[in-house]
Enzyme design. Structure first.
Site, PDB file in Angstrom:
ATOM      1  N   CYS A 228       0.825  -1.200   0.000  1.00  0.00           N
ATOM      2  CA  CYS A 228       0.000   0.000   0.000  1.00  0.00           C
ATOM      3  C   CYS A 228       0.862   1.256   0.000  1.00  0.00           C
ATOM      4  O   CYS A 228       1.808   1.372   0.789  1.00  0.00           O
ATOM      5  CB  CYS A 228      -0.922  -0.003   1.213  1.00  0.00           C
ATOM      6  SG  CYS A 228      -2.272  -1.195   1.082  1.00  0.00           S
TER       7      CYS A 228
ATOM      8  N   GLN B 201      -3.803  -6.533  -7.452  1.00  0.00           N
ATOM      9  CA  GLN B 201      -4.347  -7.262  -6.312  1.00  0.00           C
ATOM     10  C   GLN B 201      -5.705  -6.650  -6.001  1.00  0.00           C
ATOM     11  O   GLN B 201      -5.809  -5.455  -5.702  1.00  0.00           O
ATOM     12  CB  GLN B 201      -3.436  -7.155  -5.090  1.00  0.00           C
ATOM     13  CG  GLN B 201      -3.938  -8.008  -3.918  1.00  0.00           C
ATOM     14  CD  GLN B 201      -3.173  -7.770  -2.631  1.00  0.00           C
ATOM     15  OE1 GLN B 201      -3.241  -6.683  -2.071  1.00  0.00           O
ATOM     16  NE2 GLN B 201      -2.461  -8.787  -2.163  1.00  0.00           N
TER      17      GLN B 201
ATOM     18  N   TYR C 242      -8.597  -8.655   6.222  1.00  0.00           N
ATOM     19  CA  TYR C 242      -9.538  -7.950   5.367  1.00  0.00           C
ATOM     20  C   TYR C 242     -10.757  -8.851   5.108  1.00  0.00           C
ATOM     21  O   TYR C 242     -10.842  -9.960   5.631  1.00  0.00           O
ATOM     22  CB  TYR C 242      -8.834  -7.468   4.106  1.00  0.00           C
ATOM     23  CG  TYR C 242      -7.689  -6.527   4.434  1.00  0.00           C
ATOM     24  CD1 TYR C 242      -7.884  -5.440   5.301  1.00  0.00           C
ATOM     25  CD2 TYR C 242      -6.409  -6.729   3.923  1.00  0.00           C
ATOM     26  CE1 TYR C 242      -6.844  -4.596   5.634  1.00  0.00           C
ATOM     27  CE2 TYR C 242      -5.361  -5.873   4.259  1.00  0.00           C
ATOM     28  CZ  TYR C 242      -5.575  -4.815   5.116  1.00  0.00           C
ATOM     29  OH  TYR C 242      -4.549  -3.977   5.455  1.00  0.00           O
TER      30      TYR C 242
END
Length: 366
Positions: free
Chosen positions: A25, A99, A180
């Site tokens: 990220c 992704q 997640y």
């Protein structure tokens, strides 16, 4: 010949070597759009010799972002810049992929350098999750998904895969790890639902399998599909390697070609619980590869060329997925090849730099 720098063919895609840029990220997007930062960040790793460049987690819905600054792939307008990045990566000889992710109850949180916990003010939103339990008291309280919400998530993953293809990607990775949304559903520590989406192993893994099937249904047959999972929750009563092997067997039937074996992130753990150290997650990739008979990628504190070579040469994994070491050195693959005695092509623009860095000659003038 170096195993690390041997090509690997998955379906109709051949990677020039086994080094993959791990999704990392960057928290640098506005409204989910990639920008010049992403072009330079990802493009430099393609120049640096990686076989496959994967984007950071790209949210399949706006409320599936970790932070307001996350990359997204939930609308068609986000494709254009990603396509530019894909073209550049391909021109350098690297495959390119996204992704696809949904943050679940870890959504609407601050990016790391802005603090910890929930976003406040106009940028905040209500996350969705298996239940209404937050990750920890500093995180926002999510809303439990109903049947319609679950169906919408599955559809969003499929639409994101179609946009990945429109952007020129040839690899998709489904993010089903690190606490997640998809991990939240399959972890027994998080998913306490009593309907068909919770309880038994079959029910808890239903969503991740439905997503895999939906993506595979729209993703071209000639392109590989990866899935990142957390191989263990690192806590008693949680998800573990045995369940990971069984899940790998099942999603292989659903069209998944490779398991990216990470771990943890589902629930807070006490310091020292996870035995973090060089190659600490590689045994998960090795076990899944052997027992589920599926290709795997090893990730987690892989920094030394000799270690990466042994992972592939020793049959522990098919790919070495590198994160922070490639932040420190975008050209790690080029120098790893030299350390391993592998012949790889440097970009012609950089060939004047080829030589033994330990016995660097005087600068060349043009």
């Amino acid at each position: 010949m170096s195993a690390l720098f041997s090509p690997l063919t998955l379906r109709g895609v051949t990677l020039r070597n086994r080094v993959v840029v791990s999704p990392m990220c960057e928290y640098s997007s506005s409204d989910g759009f990639a920008n010049d930062w992403h072009l330079v960040h990802l493009g430099s790793r393609a120049v640096g010799g990686a076989g496959l460049v994967l984007t950071e987690a790209a949210a399949v819905t706006a409320d599936g972002r970790i932070s307001p600054q996350d990359l997204g792939i939930w609308k068609d307008e986000q494709v254009e810049m990603l396509a530019r990045i894909a073209r550049f990566a391909n021109e350098q000889g690297a495959a390119f992929g996204l992704q696809l992710a949904h943050a679940g109850r870890k959504a609407s949180t601050l990016r790391p350098w802005d603090g910890h916990g929930a976003v406040t003010g106009p940028d905040a939103w209500t996350p969705v999750a298996p239940t209404a339990e937050p990750f920890d008291p500093t995180y926002p309280t999510p809303r439990a998904l109903d049947e319609a919400g679950i169906a919408a998530v599955i559809h969003a993953f499929a639409e994101a895969a179609e946009r990945t293809r429109a952007a020129g990607g040839t690899v998709v990775e489904i993010h089903a790890a690190h606490g997640y949304l998809l991990h939240e559903f399959y972890s027994p520590l998080i998913n306490t639902r009593t309907d068909r989406w919770g309880g038994s192993f079959e029910n808890r893994t239903r969503l991740v399998r439905e997503v895999a099937r939906a993506v595979r249904n729209v993703w071209p047959e000639r392109f590989p599909l990866f899935m990142r999972i957390s191989a263990t929750d690192w806590l008693p009563g949680g998800w573990d390697i045995e369940q990971s092997v069984e899940l790998a067997r099942l999603v292989k039937e659903d069209g998944v070609d490779l398991i990216d074996a990470s771990s943890g992130g589902g629930t807070p753990v006490a310091p020292g619980t996870i035995p973090v150290g060089p190659l600490y997650q590689t045994p998960f990739a090795e076990r899944i590869r052997r027992d589920a008979e599926i290709a795997t990628g090893a990730v987690g504190m892989i920094t030394e060329p000799a270690d990466a070579e042994e992972i592939v040469a020793g049959g522990k994994a098919d790919l070495v997925i590198i994160a922070r070491e490639l932040l420190r050195d975008p050209y790690w693959p080029l120098f790893a090849a030299r350390a391993l005695g592998a012949e790889v092509a440097w970009p012609p623009q950089y060939q004047r730099a080829i030589g033994d860095r330990a016995t660097m000659r005087s600068p060349v003038t043009t």
